[in-house]
Design a protein around this motif. Structure first.
Motif, PDB file in Angstrom:
ATOM      1  N   GLN A  92     -15.812 -73.565-106.775  1.00  0.00           N
ATOM      2  CA  GLN A  92     -17.125 -74.226-106.631  1.00  0.00           C
ATOM      3  C   GLN A  92     -16.972 -75.756-106.616  1.00  0.00           C
ATOM      4  O   GLN A  92     -17.610 -76.441-105.815  1.00  0.00           O
ATOM      5  CB  GLN A  92     -18.060 -73.802-107.766  1.00  0.00           C
ATOM      6  CG  GLN A  92     -18.557 -72.359-107.609  1.00  0.00           C
ATOM      7  CD  GLN A  92     -19.345 -71.908-108.829  1.00  0.00           C
ATOM      8  OE1 GLN A  92     -18.834 -71.935-109.948  1.00  0.00           O
ATOM      9  NE2 GLN A  92     -20.577 -71.492-108.634  1.00  0.00           N
ATOM     10  N   HIS A 179     -29.569 -57.287-119.573  1.00  0.00           N
ATOM     11  CA  HIS A 179     -29.526 -58.653-120.085  1.00  0.00           C
ATOM     12  C   HIS A 179     -29.703 -59.600-118.900  1.00  0.00           C
ATOM     13  O   HIS A 179     -29.112 -59.388-117.837  1.00  0.00           O
ATOM     14  CB  HIS A 179     -28.179 -58.896-120.775  1.00  0.00           C
ATOM     15  CG  HIS A 179     -28.086 -60.219-121.461  1.00  0.00           C
ATOM     16  ND1 HIS A 179     -27.942 -61.397-120.776  1.00  0.00           N
ATOM     17  CD2 HIS A 179     -28.145 -60.536-122.778  1.00  0.00           C
ATOM     18  CE1 HIS A 179     -27.907 -62.394-121.647  1.00  0.00           C
ATOM     19  NE2 HIS A 179     -28.027 -61.902-122.863  1.00  0.00           N
ATOM     20  N   GLN A 182     -26.632 -60.821-117.050  1.00  0.00           N
ATOM     21  CA  GLN A 182     -25.995 -59.795-116.194  1.00  0.00           C
ATOM     22  C   GLN A 182     -26.871 -59.497-114.984  1.00  0.00           C
ATOM     23  O   GLN A 182     -26.354 -59.192-113.911  1.00  0.00           O
ATOM     24  CB  GLN A 182     -25.776 -58.489-116.982  1.00  0.00           C
ATOM     25  CG  GLN A 182     -25.170 -58.647-118.350  1.00  0.00           C
ATOM     26  CD  GLN A 182     -23.753 -59.179-118.394  1.00  0.00           C
ATOM     27  OE1 GLN A 182     -23.367 -59.820-119.351  1.00  0.00           O
ATOM     28  NE2 GLN A 182     -22.988 -58.923-117.371  1.00  0.00           N
ATOM     29  N   ARG A 222     -33.531 -60.814-123.169  1.00  0.00           N
ATOM     30  CA  ARG A 222     -33.733 -59.365-123.177  1.00  0.00           C
ATOM     31  C   ARG A 222     -34.959 -59.022-124.016  1.00  0.00           C
ATOM     32  O   ARG A 222     -35.421 -59.844-124.828  1.00  0.00           O
ATOM     33  CB  ARG A 222     -32.502 -58.620-123.684  1.00  0.00           C
ATOM     34  CG  ARG A 222     -31.708 -59.351-124.708  1.00  0.00           C
ATOM     35  CD  ARG A 222     -30.399 -58.700-125.004  1.00  0.00           C
ATOM     36  NE  ARG A 222     -29.725 -59.493-126.035  1.00  0.00           N
ATOM     37  CZ  ARG A 222     -28.917 -59.015-126.941  1.00  0.00           C
ATOM     38  NH1 ARG A 222     -28.648 -57.730-126.955  1.00  0.00           N
ATOM     39  NH2 ARG A 222     -28.367 -59.800-127.836  1.00  0.00           N
ATOM     40  N   ARG A 266     -26.181 -67.330-131.467  1.00  0.00           N
ATOM     41  CA  ARG A 266     -26.750 -66.009-131.627  1.00  0.00           C
ATOM     42  C   ARG A 266     -28.118 -66.074-132.302  1.00  0.00           C
ATOM     43  O   ARG A 266     -28.306 -65.574-133.401  1.00  0.00           O
ATOM     44  CB  ARG A 266     -25.801 -65.127-132.429  1.00  0.00           C
ATOM     45  CG  ARG A 266     -24.381 -65.118-131.860  1.00  0.00           C
ATOM     46  CD  ARG A 266     -23.629 -63.909-132.296  1.00  0.00           C
ATOM     47  NE  ARG A 266     -24.247 -62.714-131.752  1.00  0.00           N
ATOM     48  CZ  ARG A 266     -24.051 -62.280-130.507  1.00  0.00           C
ATOM     49  NH1 ARG A 266     -23.267 -62.926-129.701  1.00  0.00           N
ATOM     50  NH2 ARG A 266     -24.658 -61.192-130.082  1.00  0.00           N
ATOM     51  N   PRO A 268     -31.009 -64.862-130.768  1.00  0.00           N
ATOM     52  CA  PRO A 268     -31.539 -64.268-129.553  1.00  0.00           C
ATOM     53  C   PRO A 268     -33.050 -64.157-129.565  1.00  0.00           C
ATOM     54  O   PRO A 268     -33.648 -63.993-128.514  1.00  0.00           O
ATOM     55  CB  PRO A 268     -30.898 -62.880-129.531  1.00  0.00           C
ATOM     56  CG  PRO A 268     -30.575 -62.583-130.950  1.00  0.00           C
ATOM     57  CD  PRO A 268     -30.289 -63.906-131.608  1.00  0.00           C
ATOM     58  N   TYR A 275     -31.819 -69.358-119.858  1.00  0.00           N
ATOM     59  CA  TYR A 275     -32.476 -68.212-119.206  1.00  0.00           C
ATOM     60  C   TYR A 275     -33.429 -68.672-118.114  1.00  0.00           C
ATOM     61  O   TYR A 275     -33.804 -67.889-117.246  1.00  0.00           O
ATOM     62  CB  TYR A 275     -33.198 -67.324-120.220  1.00  0.00           C
ATOM     63  CG  TYR A 275     -32.210 -66.649-121.150  1.00  0.00           C
ATOM     64  CD1 TYR A 275     -31.193 -65.871-120.618  1.00  0.00           C
ATOM     65  CD2 TYR A 275     -32.258 -66.820-122.518  1.00  0.00           C
ATOM     66  CE1 TYR A 275     -30.241 -65.286-121.437  1.00  0.00           C
ATOM     67  CE2 TYR A 275     -31.314 -66.235-123.351  1.00  0.00           C
ATOM     68  CZ  TYR A 275     -30.315 -65.477-122.799  1.00  0.00           C
ATOM     69  OH  TYR A 275     -29.370 -64.897-123.601  1.00  0.00           O
TER      70      TYR A 275
HETATM   71  C1  GRG Z   1     -21.971 -69.629-111.124  1.00  0.00           C
HETATM   72  C2  GRG Z   1     -23.916 -69.927-112.685  1.00  0.00           C
HETATM   73  C3  GRG Z   1     -22.650 -69.235-112.370  1.00  0.00           C
HETATM   74  C4  GRG Z   1     -22.193 -68.278-113.219  1.00  0.00           C
HETATM   75  C5  GRG Z   1     -20.953 -67.498-113.046  1.00  0.00           C
HETATM   76  C6  GRG Z   1     -20.155 -66.195-115.897  1.00  0.00           C
HETATM   77  C7  GRG Z   1     -21.314 -65.961-115.020  1.00  0.00           C
HETATM   78  C8  GRG Z   1     -21.138 -66.067-113.538  1.00  0.00           C
HETATM   79  C9  GRG Z   1     -22.521 -65.643-115.527  1.00  0.00           C
HETATM   80  C10 GRG Z   1     -22.801 -65.488-116.987  1.00  0.00           C
HETATM   81  C11 GRG Z   1     -24.064 -64.672-117.132  1.00  0.00           C
HETATM   82  C12 GRG Z   1     -24.387 -64.438-118.580  1.00  0.00           C
HETATM   83  C13 GRG Z   1     -23.908 -63.193-119.212  1.00  0.00           C
HETATM   84  C14 GRG Z   1     -25.167 -65.336-119.221  1.00  0.00           C
HETATM   85  C15 GRG Z   1     -25.659 -65.192-120.601  1.00  0.00           C
HETATM   86  C16 GRG Z   1     -25.203 -66.325-121.475  1.00  0.00           C
HETATM   87  C17 GRG Z   1     -25.795 -66.213-122.863  1.00  0.00           C
HETATM   88  C18 GRG Z   1     -26.741 -67.234-123.306  1.00  0.00           C
HETATM   89  C19 GRG Z   1     -25.453 -65.216-123.658  1.00  0.00           C
HETATM   90  C20 GRG Z   1     -26.027 -65.055-125.002  1.00  0.00           C
HETATM   91  O1  GRG Z   1     -26.034 -63.698-125.245  1.00  0.00           O
HETATM   92  P1  GRG Z   1     -26.450 -63.180-126.681  1.00  0.00           P
HETATM   93  O2  GRG Z   1     -26.325 -61.716-126.707  1.00  0.00           O
HETATM   94  O3  GRG Z   1     -27.929 -63.681-126.816  1.00  0.00           O
HETATM   95  O4  GRG Z   1     -25.683 -63.930-127.715  1.00  0.00           O
HETATM   96  P2  GRG Z   1     -29.266 -63.019-126.312  1.00  0.00           P
HETATM   97  O5  GRG Z   1     -30.149 -64.185-126.020  1.00  0.00           O
HETATM   98  O6  GRG Z   1     -28.993 -62.188-125.118  1.00  0.00           O
HETATM   99  O7  GRG Z   1     -29.737 -62.152-127.408  1.00  0.00           O
END
Ligand code: GRG
Length: 386
Positions: A92, A179, A182, A222, A266, A268, A275
């Motif tokens: 990129q 999520h 994802q 989520r 964490r 969430p 997001y």
């Molecule tokens: C080119 C923009 C771009 C990305 C490349 C690596 C990738 C592809 C994407 C990552 C997608 C992803 C899984 C993002 C989530 C990041 C995040 C804040 C995770 C936090 O997860 P938890 O489980 O918190 O700690 P929540 O809010 O889900 O409860």
């Protein structure tokens, strides 16, 4: 809720200063992922209309130095192990600077394809973790290099489709909880392979994504996460002069830094600026961006800016560190949520989210690649419709 305007200069200065923060604890926490950080910062600078802020040749040389000649992939820093996450960031960055000729792209394609498993999934590196994130990284990388057909595309699509859940969302592997991060990856992978309408009910997934908006305007990742419950965090530990990361908390030492960092990552149940990107990009691809209330979301992002007169972070950080803060380093940037400390990851995704919402003055972003639209147009990869 009202919000200050986007402070472009402060964010450009914040990103420009990141490389000078090598005495900061945060810098070393993320030392293995510098290439990701450069991609986030560079993309934000392009979207902010300041593409010449970093020294182009230095950045390109650093990327080239992160190339691992043994595998053909890129590591997150010089001498580290190659991984798909860093390989995508490297491609990129080079594509953004129109410098793809600086690497042996055939070997990069070979590396990416070598990580595809017989079932169609991609592992992130030779250690074998499988995740729909890596399907997106692989397909995006191959597409940017004009070599998508070098991998088994139908099998790749099949794996992504198996990550789809009854609620319309997508998880990291088949059977995993939906999520928003994802969802971005799986919607992106299907858009890259022109298979959105074959496998996605736009209204069903659009509804799931629109439901991520909380009463304060921000988005969560989520379902079943409340908007207003911060955990009590009082760690009775001795003070440490270098406490920066743990700024809003009264007791801080190295252990507190780590606990605070982990807990911040964490929380969430609170919405997070990133997001704004994961959901809005997917909604844009699905042509359902108008299902989000734009103004409250813009205000949520704008209120997460760390501005010069943001007394909250400056005063609490000052109290803890016992030393005056350097102005140049301690304002600018966007945090995960209002009142927290800024970082380059949320700065990119805040700015990119605002760009999707057509915030005045920002360069348009490509919702599929999270790169300046001008760049994907130059490469002939920008799509009108998905
Ligand atoms: C080119 C923009 C771009 C990305 C490349 C690596 C990738 C592809 C994407 C990552 C997608 C992803 C899984 C993002 C989530 C990041 C995040 C804040 C995770 C936090 O997860 P938890 O489980 O918190 O700690 P929540 O809010 O889900 O409860």
């Amino acid at each position: 809720m009202s919000a200050p305007p986007l402070n472009v200069k402060a964010h450009v200065d914040f990103i420009a200063a990141l490389d000078k923060k090598k005495n900061d604890y945060e810098y070393w926490l993320t030392e293995q992922a510098v290439l990701n950080g450069i991609y986030w910062g560079l993309t934000a600078l392009f979207l902010l209309g300041a593409p010449d802020t970093l020294v182009r040749e230095d950045v390109i040389q650093f990327v080239v130095d992160c190339w691992d000649s043994k595998t053909g992939g890129f590591a997150g820093n010089i001498g580290h192990d190659a991984h798909l996450l860093y390989t995508l960031s490297a491609i990129q960055i080079l594509a953004t600077y129109d410098a793809l000729d600086r690497v042996d792209t055939d070997r990069v394609v070979e590396y990416v394809c070598s990580l595809q498993l017989p079932g169609g999934a991609f592992q992130g590196d030779r250690f074998g973790e499988v995740d729909s994130r890596f399907s997106f990284c692989a397909l995006a990388c191959l597409t940017l290099l004009g070599k998508q057909d070098s991998c088994d595309v139908p099998a790749a699509v099949d794996f992504v489709v198996r990550c789809k859940n009854f609620d319309g969302g997508f998880g990291s592997v088949p059977g995993a909880e939906s999520h928003a991060g994802q969802v971005f990856c799986c919607v992106g992978a299907l858009a890259l392979t022109n298979s959105i309408d074959k496998h996605i009910d736009r209204d069903h997934l659009g509804w799931w994504l629109a439901e991520r908006q909380l009463p304060n305007g921000g988005l969560n990742g989520r379902p079943e996460k409340l908007a207003d419950a911060r955990p009590p965090l009082m760690l009775p530990l001795p003070a440490c002069p270098s406490a920066r990361l743990a700024a809003p908390f009264p007791h801080a030492d190295t252990r507190a830094h780590v606990c605070t960092f982990v807990l911040r990552m964490r929380r969430p149940w609170l919405p997070q600026v990133c997001y704004s990107w994961w959901c809005l990009s997917a909604l844009t691809i699905l042509d359902r961006l108008h299902w989000i209330s734009a103004e409250p979301l813009s205000n949520f992002i704008l209120n997460a800016q760390a501005l010069e007169d943001d007394q909250y972070s400056r005063e609490s950080a000052n109290k803890l560190s016992g030393q005056a803060l350097d102005d140049a380093q301690d304002h600018g940037g966007i945090a995960d949520r209002p009142g927290d400390r800024p970082d380059v990851f949320h700065t990119l995704f805040g700015v990119a989210g605002l760009s999707l919402l057509k915030y005045p003055g920002l360069e348009p972003v490509d919702p599929l690649f999270c790169m300046p639209l001008k760049v994907t147009q130059r490469l002939g990869l920008a799509k009108e419709k998905y």
